[in-house]
Write an enzyme that holds these catalytic residues in place. Structure first.
Site, PDB file in Angstrom:
ATOM      1  CG  HIS B  36      -2.225  -0.807   0.863  1.00 35.82           C
ATOM      2  ND1 HIS B  36      -2.203  -2.166   0.715  1.00 35.82           N
ATOM      3  CD2 HIS B  36      -3.511  -0.416   0.611  1.00 35.82           C
ATOM      4  CE1 HIS B  36      -3.420  -2.582   0.412  1.00 35.82           C
ATOM      5  NE2 HIS B  36      -4.229  -1.549   0.342  1.00 35.82           N
ATOM      6  CE  LYS B 103      -7.329 -10.364  11.261  1.00 28.34           C
ATOM      7  NZ  LYS B 103      -6.990  -9.621  12.477  1.00 28.34           N
TER       8      LYS B 103
END
Lengths: 307, 194
Positions: B36, B103
């Site tokens: 990222h 999650k």
């Protein structure tokens, strides 16, 4: 798998090679959830409303437990920081035992039972075998010489997600109104679990150490997670506290994976330590539902037993 | 349960609401912490066609290399998403990504990004690594394996009936926010009791 005729000659410590039994310990702990944790998941699942997201999620977790065992696949892709506790009789070389543990870890990684989780902190460089080249920081191996005639090795695979939601409090804590007593400890635990939400893969299992210093408190908070769920705390006062906390935390409504529901924690294990009069630490380690831990015992006869 | 197939159009995403359970099929690209940072800081052109209307998965898998050199996934559950909060909204917009799997949920910045880009946050069951790896049908390619290591590389995979719950939708809805609010209120009650 460990050969059926494997045996250690404990009378001759220099000859004992634990590489194979430790490799088997890793294979089992990475692919099989302990029975007490499975039983707790089933019991809590049966309390959730039929067809609810919480019940479906707990069913998925239990299905995963079956599949991992059948396929010899890691229960969770995050096989964690590897922590070992080795207790051995007089006469064993900890340096040699550590080399054997490291060899087993590298081999388990090569077999894809473990993910290569050990990276250099600043560069992020991954050696690919779960071993820091200096033998100091990963895997983590705690040693203790004990009275017993056999060798005991416990393993814990502590995932990164659950490690990140662990917390240490210094009492008194004005922000959460926690004083230096059991009531204050209770507030720390409620606060930590509320902050963790579903990030630590709830329903979690909490290890709590009251007291100690910053290091020993955290260490103990992990070690107490080795205690099987459902076994009473040896201290009756703390045993009642653990039961009360489990019930209270499950009224938070965080639920499995933070989707809401009645099951936020499977259990709370607490240990009290002695402390400096000026310091009152509460150290909390959060273990995800996939609580991978197992014991290997080399019995006085030389046989290896897993439990 | 609704089946969703990549490439996903914006219209399909706009129909999804918090709480929907779906089965995802098609292309998924794995990326987590280093990935990222890399996507936002370097904006590599070669990644754009790979991510166009696809889904990013926050996952560091356990992989096994076969004798013929191909890869298989052994265990592949989600990792905690909130670590990507500083980057996610930028990534969605730059690469035209239609969804993120992870999650634990994400924050306000990502929620705004989902609304703007027309994307959803999908929650997978954490820890269910063995079960989710079975739904990975093929490893198509891997990028930056040498540089990032296997847990952090861009694995490009095809999934079949990958079970997910929409916990943040493209209309600003967030199950994580709802649960956080009710649990925090209850925690306050418990703490006030003594």
């Amino acid at each position: 798998m460990l050969p059926a005729d494997w045996k250690a000659d404990l009378a001759n410590p220099a000859s004992v090679d634990l590489t194979l039994p430790v490799l088997e310990l890793i294979r089992r702990s990475t692919t099989r959830l302990p029975q007490d944790v499975i039983e707790a998941l089933v019991a809590f699942r049966n309390r959730e409303a039929e067809g609810s997201r919480a019940a479906n999620t707990l069913d998925t977790m239990l299905e995963n437990v079956t599949l991992a065992d059948e396929n010899v696949a890691p229960l969770c892709q995050d096989t964690g920081t590897l922590i070992f506790w080795v207790r051995h009789p007089f006469g064993f070389s900890q340096r040699v035992l550590k080399q054997q543990v490291r060899k087993a870890v590298a081999e388990a990684t090569a077999k894809s039972w473990l993910r290569p989780n050990c990276v250099e902190s600043l560069s992020g460089r991954n050696p690919g075998n779960n071993m820091d080249p200096f033998g100091e920081t990963h895997p983590v191996v705690h040693f203790e010489e004990h009275e017993g005639p056999g060798i005991e090795i416990s393993i814990m695979q502590k995932g990164g997600g659950c490690e990140n939601v662990g917390a240490q409090y210094r009492l008194p804590d004005v922000a959460i109104g926690a004083g230096r007593d059991l009531g204050g400890v209770r507030k720390c635990i409620i606060d930590a679990v509320t902050k963790a939400q579903g990030q630590g893969c709830s329903p979690g299992i909490l290890g709590v150490a009251i007291g100690g210093d910053r290091v020993t408190g955290y260490e103990r908070s992990k070690e107490v997670i080795l205690r099987k769920l459902g076994t009473p705390n040896p201290d009756p006062k703390l045993d009642a506290f653990e039961r009360q906390l489990t019930e209270e935390l499950n009224s938070l409504g965080i639920g499995p994976m933070g989707y809401g529901g009645l099951t936020t924690v499977l259990g709370v294990n607490v240990s009290e330590m002695w402390r400096h009069p000026a310091s009152f630490y509460v150290s909390i380690s959060y273990m995800c539902w996939s609580s991978r831990r197992m014991d290997l015992v080399i019995e006085p006869s030389g046989n290896a037993v897993y439990r | 349960m609704k089946k969703i197939i990549t490439p996903i159009s914006e219209a399909v995403i706009r129909e999804l609401k918090v709480g929907d359970e779906i089965l995802l099929n098609g292309k998924v690209v794995l990326s987590r912490d280093i990935g990222h940072k890399f996507m936002v800081e370097k904006k590599p052109e070669w990644l754009k066609p790979i991510l166009e209307e696809a889904v990013i998965y926050h996952c560091g898998p356990v992989v096994a290399r076969q004798a013929d050199g191909s890869w298989t996934f052994v265990s592949a559950g989600p990792t905690t998403s909130i670590r990507e909060e500083p980057y996610q909204a930028d990534v969605l917009e730059t690469y035209n990504v239609r969804g993120v799997i992870g999650k634990g949920g994400m924050g306000k910045k990502t929620s705004d990004g989902l609304r703007k880009a027309g994307a959803c946050y999908f929650h997978a069951t954490g820890g269910a690594g063995a079960l989710l790896a079975e739904r990975v049908k093929r490893v198509v390619d891997v990028k930056m394996l040498e540089e990032f290591g296997s847990p952090e590389a861009f694995w490009i995979i095809e999934v079949e009936d990958f079970p997910l719950v929409v916990t943040m939708d493209s209309h600003g809805g967030s199950l994580h926010e709802e649960v956080a609010n009710t649990s925090q209120a209850r925690a306050k009650e418990l703490m006030a009791a003594r």
